[in-house]
Scaffold this active site. Sequence first.
Site, mmCIF file in Angstrom:
data_model
loop_
_atom_site.group_PDB
_atom_site.id
_atom_site.type_symbol
_atom_site.label_atom_id
_atom_site.label_comp_id
_atom_site.label_asym_id
_atom_site.label_seq_id
_atom_site.Cartn_x
_atom_site.Cartn_y
_atom_site.Cartn_z
ATOM 1 N N SER A 178 39.591 37.622 51.110
ATOM 2 C CA SER A 178 38.051 37.468 51.521
ATOM 3 C C SER A 178 37.703 36.521 52.701
ATOM 4 O O SER A 178 38.105 37.194 53.722
ATOM 5 C CB SER A 178 37.440 36.668 50.141
ATOM 6 O OG SER A 178 36.280 36.577 50.254
ATOM 7 N N ASP A 330 31.543 39.677 54.900
ATOM 8 C CA ASP A 330 32.758 39.177 54.957
ATOM 9 C C ASP A 330 33.995 40.136 55.251
ATOM 10 O O ASP A 330 33.713 41.363 54.949
ATOM 11 C CB ASP A 330 33.142 38.055 54.028
ATOM 12 C CG ASP A 330 33.258 38.700 52.576
ATOM 13 O OD1 ASP A 330 32.981 39.725 52.250
ATOM 14 O OD2 ASP A 330 33.700 37.800 51.663
ATOM 15 N N ASP A 332 36.263 41.472 53.415
ATOM 16 C CA ASP A 332 36.480 42.534 52.143
ATOM 17 C C ASP A 332 35.093 42.980 51.668
ATOM 18 O O ASP A 332 35.172 43.666 50.881
ATOM 19 C CB ASP A 332 37.485 41.882 51.184
ATOM 20 C CG ASP A 332 36.828 40.994 50.393
ATOM 21 O OD1 ASP A 332 36.007 39.869 50.984
ATOM 22 O OD2 ASP A 332 36.837 40.667 49.021
ATOM 23 N N ASP A 334 32.710 41.897 50.298
ATOM 24 C CA ASP A 334 31.860 41.747 48.876
ATOM 25 C C ASP A 334 30.619 40.569 49.022
ATOM 26 O O ASP A 334 29.972 40.423 48.021
ATOM 27 C CB ASP A 334 32.864 41.292 47.626
ATOM 28 C CG ASP A 334 33.573 40.095 48.237
ATOM 29 O OD1 ASP A 334 33.457 39.609 49.343
ATOM 30 O OD2 ASP A 334 34.411 39.633 47.094
#
Length: 615
Positions: A178, A330, A332, A334
């Site tokens: 993340s 960010d 990834d 999400d």
Amino acid sequence: MSLEPAPSESLRVQTALAAVEHACQEGKITAGAVENIRAWLTENRYREYRDSVLQHISDAQWQKLDDVFWTVIPFGTGGRRGRMYEIGSNAINDRTIGESAQGLADYVVKYHGGEKPLSCAIAYDTRHRSRHFTELCAEVMVAAGIKVYLLDDYRATPQLSFAVRHLQCDCGIMVTASHNPPSDNAVKVYWSSGAQVLPPHDKAIIQGVMNCQEIKRANFQQALADGQVEIVTEQVDAAYFDAAVQCQFAGPRDVRILYSPLHGVGEAAVVPLLHRDGFEDVTVYEPHRQPSGDFPNVPGHVSNPENKAVFEKPIEQARSEGFDLIMATDPDCDRLGVAAPLTTDSAGPWGTFTGNQIAALLANFILDKAVAAGITNPQSYVVKTLVTSELVRRIAAGHGVRCVGDLLVGFKYIAETMDQEGPDDFLYGCEESHGYLVGSYARDKDGAVACMLISELAAELKAKGQSMHDYLGELYREHGLHREDLINVFMEGSEGMAAMTSLMKAFRENPPQSLGGMTVRHVRDYGSNTVTTLGESPNTQPLAGPTGNLVIMDMIEEGNYVAVRPSGTEPKVKFYIFTRLEANKSQNLEAADTKLVDRIAAIETDVRDFARVSV
């Protein structure tokens, strides 16, 4: 299982263990590290790492050994996450990733008992070794008899959640850390619902991980040739965009957008979705465009849209070139961060929004649209966590919509609520850490769809001649000014864990009597599910709600409280500060804001002082 090494190797191991014991006696390494190092030197399952551990001991790398061995890396709110290092029970490496996949595979096989063919969706982001760990996880799944559907390019976490549901998989794995620093990586583990694993599955998987003796692997290339690993990138992309664009609302689309993927996967998700929704003027911020696990052009090399500093350079370009909106996701994709002009003049000053403010902006926009479309009913609801602004609850109430907000931190609990309450009546889920979801196509927060909806709001406000900051000001005047802040106190290693434990105990057993000049009235302890009323006649009563390592201190003035919890993904304690003024005291926003900024500063000083003397 113990090895019986050759005499010369056995002597090396015993000599090394003696050195480790001596280092522990001298305070150079902790008892937990000694225990885990002993296992890695003597148990067969760790045999391939023995030489490296021995070399570290020979080189007297005690601090490094303690860092990577003092505990066994846990499953937190987002899976198993940490710093990458070649060895260690408290590091991300082939062993800890492999046993994570093996524990999941073993549980899935056992859970279904051979009743049907099994499958797992896997995706990965731009971090170092993400592709390597992806193939490792795929090899473990195939060896267990589980077919793998692979997204064979950088893809977003919500696309993995969607793929699990779309392909009717039994589980899923997302290889990502993340918004953590470049040193980190992780696996997020998903169940067939498309949500990250929850009880009772999580505990059973963890037990399998901890007891994993052998990591069984197939050959990735052979599995790909045999069809046991199937590439589904294009198929899932098409289906995902078809589903995600259904969350759109009609309205103007005339807005200039500058978007940053922060060196992550977001461009492949956000830009196509915005184009599908009718936004034509979308520019990707070039310095953040290149996928890279080093995050080279981001301040501090930490790609976190919560950090205002990541917007400083994009704002310079936006002001000079006439953009109306900046969004960043960010690595990834999400989580969403947003910046916008303070007025309707894009050449003037800009400001960023906190995760709580974005949550409120989207809540009001979505509920306005839902009510106008006549799609709400008495069972309609929004979902938030306990550490997300109560402004969301008040906005929901103003629209005649329920708010389910008694949840621990972690979007998996929002996903669980969706399935418990019924996805047909779900309107919106949010958490203060910049995570948002609408629709029932996935069971995890989605930065791409959040980008789409914020863009729609920005275009609608531009058409009305109103800034996004003024729109938020209207919500404050209606529901009262809310100001929140977050303090992160990092506590690394074994000493940090002990300090965190001591600090949480202090807040539970001997909490501060006042914070920021306001009396603390109640202490809600979600660990023991009790609420204690402080004062001359203290008393403790049962507390309804979830059970977790979270303490909330309510001040005497309603809407002012502090929540404390250890992070589930990083070695730190998080302090969430919530302040509020009543609506009738919030009409002069400038004066009200000054009052709450001062209040937050005073509370923060007291919280830090309490923490300093409690550890």
